[in-house]
Design a protein around this motif. Sequence first.
Motif, PDB file in Angstrom:
ATOM      1  N   GLY A 220      11.888 -25.462 -26.757  1.00  0.00           N
ATOM      2  CA  GLY A 220      11.692 -23.962 -27.166  1.00  0.00           C
ATOM      3  C   GLY A 220      11.718 -22.929 -25.927  1.00  0.00           C
ATOM      4  N   PRO A 221      11.699 -21.678 -26.340  1.00  0.00           N
ATOM      5  CA  PRO A 221      11.876 -20.678 -25.244  1.00  0.00           C
ATOM      6  C   PRO A 221      10.590 -20.673 -24.162  1.00  0.00           C
ATOM      7  CG  PRO A 221      11.479 -19.698 -27.200  1.00  0.00           C
ATOM      8  CD  PRO A 221      11.727 -20.908 -27.668  1.00  0.00           C
ATOM      9  N   GLY A 226       2.598 -20.789 -22.806  1.00  0.00           N
ATOM     10  CA  GLY A 226       3.122 -19.265 -23.406  1.00  0.00           C
ATOM     11  C   GLY A 226       3.925 -18.705 -22.343  1.00  0.00           C
ATOM     12  N   SER A 227       4.126 -19.400 -21.118  1.00  0.00           N
ATOM     13  CA  SER A 227       5.094 -18.823 -20.290  1.00  0.00           C
ATOM     14  C   SER A 227       6.514 -19.210 -20.555  1.00  0.00           C
ATOM     15  CB  SER A 227       4.862 -19.324 -18.832  1.00  0.00           C
ATOM     16  OG  SER A 227       4.883 -20.672 -18.705  1.00  0.00           O
ATOM     17  N   TYR A 228       7.579 -18.503 -19.991  1.00  0.00           N
ATOM     18  CA  TYR A 228       9.032 -18.810 -20.466  1.00  0.00           C
ATOM     19  C   TYR A 228       9.372 -20.329 -19.670  1.00  0.00           C
ATOM     20  CZ  TYR A 228       9.363 -14.537 -22.664  1.00  0.00           C
ATOM     21  OH  TYR A 228       9.327 -13.434 -23.636  1.00  0.00           O
ATOM     22  N   ALA A 229       9.961 -21.187 -20.419  1.00  0.00           N
ATOM     23  CA  ALA A 229      10.437 -22.050 -19.882  1.00  0.00           C
ATOM     24  C   ALA A 229      11.926 -22.548 -20.638  1.00  0.00           C
ATOM     25  CB  ALA A 229       9.476 -23.451 -20.581  1.00  0.00           C
ATOM     26  N   LEU A 230      12.783 -21.384 -20.171  1.00  0.00           N
ATOM     27  CA  LEU A 230      14.100 -21.533 -20.977  1.00  0.00           C
ATOM     28  C   LEU A 230      14.947 -22.679 -20.432  1.00  0.00           C
ATOM     29  CD1 LEU A 230      14.684 -17.741 -20.773  1.00  0.00           C
ATOM     30  CD2 LEU A 230      13.911 -18.800 -22.772  1.00  0.00           C
ATOM     31  N   ALA A 409      22.525 -26.394 -17.433  1.00  0.00           N
ATOM     32  CA  ALA A 409      21.566 -26.280 -16.572  1.00  0.00           C
ATOM     33  C   ALA A 409      21.406 -24.729 -15.570  1.00  0.00           C
ATOM     34  CB  ALA A 409      21.442 -27.334 -15.340  1.00  0.00           C
ATOM     35  N   LYS A 410      22.869 -24.524 -15.417  1.00  0.00           N
ATOM     36  CA  LYS A 410      23.203 -23.458 -14.662  1.00  0.00           C
ATOM     37  C   LYS A 410      22.713 -22.090 -15.404  1.00  0.00           C
ATOM     38  CE  LYS A 410      25.814 -20.852 -11.627  1.00  0.00           C
ATOM     39  NZ  LYS A 410      25.737 -19.517 -12.349  1.00  0.00           N
ATOM     40  N   VAL A 411      23.395 -22.066 -16.604  1.00  0.00           N
ATOM     41  CA  VAL A 411      23.299 -21.194 -17.599  1.00  0.00           C
ATOM     42  C   VAL A 411      21.593 -20.773 -17.766  1.00  0.00           C
ATOM     43  CG1 VAL A 411      23.666 -20.308 -19.871  1.00  0.00           C
ATOM     44  CG2 VAL A 411      25.611 -21.117 -18.507  1.00  0.00           C
ATOM     45  N   LEU A 412      21.117 -21.795 -18.215  1.00  0.00           N
ATOM     46  CA  LEU A 412      19.563 -21.651 -18.820  1.00  0.00           C
ATOM     47  C   LEU A 412      18.754 -21.378 -17.274  1.00  0.00           C
ATOM     48  CD1 LEU A 412      19.294 -24.810 -21.282  1.00  0.00           C
ATOM     49  CD2 LEU A 412      19.636 -22.388 -21.514  1.00  0.00           C
ATOM     50  N   GLY A 413      19.336 -21.795 -16.330  1.00  0.00           N
ATOM     51  CA  GLY A 413      18.363 -21.507 -14.955  1.00  0.00           C
ATOM     52  C   GLY A 413      18.539 -20.291 -14.827  1.00  0.00           C
ATOM     53  N   LYS A 418      16.164 -14.491 -15.137  1.00  0.00           N
ATOM     54  CA  LYS A 418      15.885 -13.136 -15.645  1.00  0.00           C
ATOM     55  C   LYS A 418      14.787 -12.933 -16.323  1.00  0.00           C
ATOM     56  CE  LYS A 418      20.538 -11.844 -15.495  1.00  0.00           C
ATOM     57  NZ  LYS A 418      22.133 -11.412 -15.927  1.00  0.00           N
ATOM     58  N   ALA A 419      14.347 -13.899 -17.075  1.00  0.00           N
ATOM     59  CA  ALA A 419      13.112 -13.921 -17.799  1.00  0.00           C
ATOM     60  C   ALA A 419      11.936 -13.647 -16.998  1.00  0.00           C
ATOM     61  CB  ALA A 419      12.930 -15.090 -19.004  1.00  0.00           C
ATOM     62  N   GLN A 420      11.751 -14.326 -15.864  1.00  0.00           N
ATOM     63  CA  GLN A 420      10.734 -14.355 -14.931  1.00  0.00           C
ATOM     64  C   GLN A 420      10.789 -12.715 -14.446  1.00  0.00           C
ATOM     65  OE1 GLN A 420      11.691 -17.657 -12.783  1.00  0.00           O
ATOM     66  NE2 GLN A 420       9.858 -18.778 -13.625  1.00  0.00           N
ATOM     67  N   ASP A 421      11.944 -12.410 -14.045  1.00  0.00           N
ATOM     68  CA  ASP A 421      11.937 -10.885 -13.722  1.00  0.00           C
ATOM     69  C   ASP A 421      11.466  -9.864 -14.654  1.00  0.00           C
ATOM     70  OD1 ASP A 421      13.189 -11.678 -11.084  1.00  0.00           O
ATOM     71  OD2 ASP A 421      15.203 -10.957 -11.750  1.00  0.00           O
TER      72      ASP A 421
END
Lengths: 426, 651
Positions: A220-221, A226-230, A409-413, A418-421
């Motif tokens: 899941g996202p 609750g932190s992002y783990a995309l 892996a690259k796309v999700l990385g 971006k999510a962390q930013d």
Amino acid sequence: MDKRIPALLTVCALGALTLTSCGSGGGSSNGGTDADGKVTLKLVAADYGDKESNSSKAYWNGVATAFTAANPDIRVDVQVVNWNDIDQQVKTMIQSGNVPDVLQTGGYADKVADDLLYKAEDVLSPATRSNLIDSFAKAGQVKGVQYGIPFVSSARLLFYNKALLQQAGIAQPPTNWEELRKAAEQIKATAPGVTPYALPLGPEEAQGESMIWELGNGGGPTAEDGSYALNSQADIDTFRWLKANLVDPGLTYANPATTDRKTAFADFAAGKTAMLDGHPSLIRMAKDGKVDYGVAPIPGKAGPLTSTLGVADWMMAFKKNGHRDQIRKFLDFAYAKDNMLTFDETYNLLPVTRDTLTALTAGGNHKDLEPFFAVLPNAVFYPLGDTAWDVVSAELKKSIGSAVSGDPAKVLGDLQKKAQDAVANK
Amino acid sequence: MTPAERTSAHDTSAKGTPRKAPPRKAPPLTLSTPTTLGSPADGSPAPPAAPRRRPAPAGARAGRLGPLPWIAPAVLLILAVVLWPVYEMVRTSFLRISTSGFVRGSAGLDKYRKLFGEADLGHVLLATVAWTVAVVGLTMLISLGLAQLFDQRFPGRRFARWALLVPWAASVLMTAIGFRWMLDRTAGVLNTAMTDLGLIDGPRDWLGDPATAWPWMVSVAVFVSLPFTTYTLLAGLQTVPAELYEAARVDGASRWQTYRRITLPLLRPAFLVGVVINLINVFNSFPVIWGMTRGGPSSDTATTTVFMYQLKSTDIGESAAMSVVNFALVVLMVLAFLKVSRWSREEGCVHRKAEEGVHAEHRRPTTTRRGACPGVARPARSAGQALAVAGAAWLLAALFLLPYLEMAVTALRPADELRDAGYLPRHFAWSAFVDVWRESTLGGNLKVTLLVAGGSTVLALLVALPAAYCTARTRYRGRRLFLLLVLVTQMFQPTSLLVGLYREFYRLDMLNSVWTLILCNAAFNLAFAVWILTAYISAIPVELEEAAMLDGLGRLGVLRRVVLPLAMPGVVTAVIFTFISAWNEFVMGLTLSTEPRSQPLTVGINSFIGNYTVEWNYLFAGSVVAIVPVVVLFALIERHVVSGLTAGSLK
């Protein structure tokens, strides 16, 4: 002509004057209070209809008229905006200081970040608040405080075309990924020209379809905290599986990253897609297309999902014009059972209030929707309460589809970065 | 054919040529404008031209009055509707704004840093350059051929030329959506056709893969740019004196030699106008890409303009920064092109020629022109050649009409046949054309569009005419500044100015007002009207006005009784372009009118693209309804479109 030029000059001059005199903020300073002491609430709502005859405008106008009849001192100015445009329109309104009092649309949390909204308890009576179904009320919370007021909901299930499955010799709809892959292969062999499984990872709804698949692999996202783990291993594996087992063998659209849900729905309703994840709107479309469909729990990697993706649309109240009491009256009125029932039935949407759910279930005339009612209490949601979710969601919509054509892996990385930013900037 | 009509031919073909405006319908540049960018050859230093343009007694009177009353309306309109939003845009690029639109404070240069840190920016910039070069290059090449072909005489030429204009009459967004529909992997008629022709094994998802999406989008962008460019070149062709061809024939020059040595060099001014206007438009092009791929997957099919729009959903400030960079790029590109093509020199000489033409004309109005005497102009053709020409032209005309026929056919499909891949529906259903009125606000939208298109045309002319008159007749201080201002409106597209526009009209409490759209459309179309009218008026002999003034007419009287009638072809051209551009305007209508009933037709039609479904049959029924009035208008005035451009070279 000679008369019009001076007139025009005046118009332009006035325009220029007004422009230079306004600094920022601005807007009509009366804040919706009319000369006669009456208050006009500004309601902006999304249009759930697809034509004039079923436009949500008619619904809201009806509610507004009835409300003003009961509360003569409060008028409601209704503005209904097409779903495609509402995000942009609302942004432009907020940026220009032209903030509505009440807004009904897809997300709320980004407005909480800037302290634009009333808390739900400020604008709902205790009775109305306690009438909200728990899981939804909870999804409306940011850091434990409810701001988002659920308005309608829907949930996803697997839709399948009975005739196409039968033709392929499949007795039961698939319950796990491997069965789904096999079924898709058989369908591909027996029904040329049909897309066995529709995987719409285009910008329209990529965040939904991808989350459904990730849930099937225990991902899941977000992580537990609750932190992002995309780019969690589970998510990367999910996309590797999709790429290797559905996309590369041609069991779904050739370019899922550019295929929108609309296309998938239209294909299903025309009998050109055998299986897809859908929500209740698809029921009517399938019936109109004379497709004999079935619904089943969504297959996960090892077995069907126990909790599916629930989606809610939200109501929120803005503080800017200071109309708390009037808004509370209006929302209590709008959330009355009959109003909610009318809206849900008009658009085949699922309820968010207890009394409406009871009424719909008890009536027995919504057989189609019953599988959806059943999964509603256990539904899981996007991380809606995170104020950065809107940015993350926009990035997901734009790019996550590329994960089934490029390197997952690259796309999700990249997305995780971006999510962390976005979290850092929120 | 009046002398003035004849002579202004030079001017129009060279200067005031209209265009197909893909992203934004504002009209074209003219040759006189680039000179405002600093070249010395604004007509004045060109020795033969200068005395002609001397203000004369009329100028003296205008001098006393000052240019202000003449140009003020235009300046104010531009300031209010274009420059203010530009200021807002630049300011926004230095702000931190939340995704919900809330302004959080200053961002300094952060947004620019973020923009230049985007991993996608590099390939988006490259794609933009490749896109611009490919589309403009192909458009110019194909238009040269088309102009040559459509300049021949063949049976049905009028109809064929009219067909060529149809893509111009349709909104670019609708054309793009139409092509997306024809390329649909399930129901796309182009997929069916290519499969039947054996070109492909089965339906393909052309737009889903950047490798195939780019060529298709380039084709569509070329397709919508061809009408304007071809007509510009057609107009240019018709100013080539017949004597030159005759002389070449006498000298025994081959066809190709004649084309290369005579036609091409003389076509240069029209060609350059076509290139510059296409450069600006194609670089800024939004609807073609937005309508077909939305720049996806990710940003793989985005140009800078589309990328700017994509950024809007994640960071408004960064998106504004992209707009600013985009504008800087357009300016650089246009400047570079003008420098390379040594435009200014060209302009001076065109001016001179035009004016010499004017006067030669008055003395000796018998010069043979090709358009007037085709038999002399062209070598005789064999019957076979004539047949080939007619065949090719008819085929092309059909090609130009097909996308719109397919839209009409789709509108006639019953809802349950919309996902069928056959060429024609099994049953024809007229209901979409009926329902589209009942099931939407189309009637109201049509009225709004008529008012807006009509109103903005009138307003643009009322504002442009005095400004153009003053600019053509006097060399007031700030004249170059004024022309620069006008040029700037051409380089901005409303797409990047929406927030500023919305803020402005919200404050004026003018959202959902027809007047707002009239003001906006007039402002963004002002440039073309000013340029073409300036060009026409410059070519009218000052002596005529002097005579009228001696007879006691005032300035306005002269403008109305003398100048206006003589500049009529220019006025007609300006009317056509402003009207069509306003008729097809989309983004401003979408932003500035939020009430379904006060939205223009293009926006109303767009609402058939719903949340879960696209009502293709309604969408295209609405589009056909929107195209028909303009197409009929074109059918009625096709001759004027050419003659507006060539000013009377056709009979």
